[in-house]
Design an enzyme around this catalytic site. Structure first.
Site, PDB file in Angstrom:
ATOM      1  N   ALA A  27      -2.049   5.528   1.508  1.00  0.00           N
ATOM      2  CA  ALA A  27      -3.161   4.598   1.686  1.00  0.00           C
ATOM      3  C   ALA A  27      -3.217   4.045   3.104  1.00  0.00           C
ATOM      4  O   ALA A  27      -2.199   3.915   3.786  1.00  0.00           O
ATOM      5  CB  ALA A  27      -3.056   3.451   0.693  1.00  0.00           C
TER       6      ALA A  27
ATOM      7  N   LEU B  73       0.861  -1.175   0.000  1.00  0.00           N
ATOM      8  CA  LEU B  73       0.000   0.000   0.000  1.00  0.00           C
ATOM      9  C   LEU B  73       0.900   1.228   0.000  1.00  0.00           C
ATOM     10  O   LEU B  73       1.916   1.263   0.705  1.00  0.00           O
ATOM     11  CB  LEU B  73      -0.905   0.024   1.233  1.00  0.00           C
ATOM     12  N   ASP B  74       0.527   2.248  -0.760  1.00  0.00           N
ATOM     13  CA  ASP B  74       1.283   3.495  -0.773  1.00  0.00           C
ATOM     14  C   ASP B  74       1.230   4.157   0.601  1.00  0.00           C
ATOM     15  O   ASP B  74       0.296   3.923   1.374  1.00  0.00           O
ATOM     16  CB  ASP B  74       0.698   4.458  -1.808  1.00  0.00           C
ATOM     17  N   PRO B  75       2.207   5.010   0.939  1.00  0.00           N
ATOM     18  CA  PRO B  75       2.138   5.728   2.223  1.00  0.00           C
ATOM     19  C   PRO B  75       0.835   6.489   2.407  1.00  0.00           C
ATOM     20  O   PRO B  75       0.332   6.595   3.530  1.00  0.00           O
ATOM     21  CB  PRO B  75       3.339   6.685   2.134  1.00  0.00           C
TER      22      PRO B  75
END
Length: 318
Positions: free
Chosen positions: A52, A48-50
């Site tokens: 998210a 997951l992206d930061p």
């Protein structure tokens, strides 16, 4: 100044359904959880992206052997898209590339733009992504200012629905297969609408087979850890919970022993394919491949073939 005591890791097997916080990378969240549980071995199933938040399944110990299966599972997200602004990362963490006026839109216009983004589609990945070219993540090359041709891949979008619309803000529900970038869906939606768009917020709701997950935040886990490791370990799921979508095959004691030694054993009728093998005692042995009524080992857990002393489960130290 006193040094922080060094973590003494321990063997630990199980699955943690972590609610990843905003601002941490998946690996940073993984390492915090790993140190909290003192797990010798850990891995996550799908970054997951930061920006998210939401479900990040973490595999401890022998559960890392099924991480690849969870990585390829169907996933669901809720995202807030902002129309009119395009960024270099396709989300709010990036630098603004272009601002355009948002045209007058009704729900029918948005549905017309969403329709081509459903089903099996070809999608261009964001240039700021963990996909590798020449052994290096795209984001590393992008940060150096290199010109990048992001790969186009076929992905599966099962659902893409407008939940709410307020001005230039669109709240969307997404269900998709492995490798799908919600940032790319939002970027392409914005281009179809003629004004551009980027992801403002993103939350992963569930990952198959965890359709209604009980997630734990890092803060919750820290509070539970104050009550001791027995309470903390109770937050883990048994490994077999991650395999609930596969057929279960139960072997007798002789079959369990022989499978554990790497031999092919009879397993009765049923469709050929990957199955989950259990011993007569009820312990999960791992994954096997059934072919013409015989089962061959594929990915067995370390206790397969060992005498039954106690059935391994979440939090067991072996």
């Amino acid at each position: 100044m006193s040094k922080k005591p060094r973590t003494v890791f321990r063997p630990l097997d199980g699955l943690l359904l972590l609610d990843k916080p905003l601002g941490l990378s998946s690996n940073q969240a993984l390492q915090q959880a790993r140190h909290l549980f003192r797990a010798e071995k850990a891995g996550h199933t799908g970054s997951l992206d930061p920006l998210a938040t939401g479900l990040l399944p973490i595999c401890f110990g022998e559960a890392t052997k099924i991480a690849g299966l969870l990585l390829g599972s169907r996933k669901a997200y809720e995202t807030m898209a902002i129309l009119g602004v395009t960024t270099d990362t396709d989300d709010a963490d990036g630098a603004t590339l272009l601002e355009r006026p948002v045209p007058s839109l009704d729900d029918a216009d948005i549905e017309t733009a969403l329709a081509p983004l459903r089903g099996p589609i070809r999608q261009r990945a964001p240039i700021y992504s963990a996909l590798k070219q020449g052994g290096e993540p795209l984001y590393a090359r992008a940060r150096r200012g290199e010109t990048i041709e992001a790969p186009v891949r076929e992905v599966q979008v099962h659902q893409l629905e407008l939940l709410e619309r307020e001005g230039s803000h669109l709240r969307l529900h997404v269900e998709c297969g492995s490798g799908t970038y919600v940032r790319s869906l939002v970027r392409d939606l914005g281009e179809t609408l003629g004004c551009g768009a980027h992801v403002a917020t993103l939350r992963r709701l569930w990952v198959d087979p965890f359709a209604t997950p009980r997630m734990y935040t890092l803060d919750e886990l820290r509070a539970i850890a104050e009550r001791g490791e027995t309470a903390l370990d109770a937050c883990l799921l048994p490994i077999e919970d991650g395999l609930s979508g596969y057929e279960r095959v139960v072997l007798d004691e002789d079959g369990e022993r022989r499978l554990g030694f790497g031999q092919t054993v009879p397993c009765g009728g049923g469709a050929d394919g990957l199955v989950v093998a259990f011993g007569a005692s009820g312990r999960c042995l791992g994954l096997g491949q059934r072919n013409d009524g015989r089962l061959s080992p594929q990915r067995l857990f370390r206790w397969a073939g060992q005498p039954v002393v106690g059935v391994p489960h979440s939090g067991d130290h072996a």
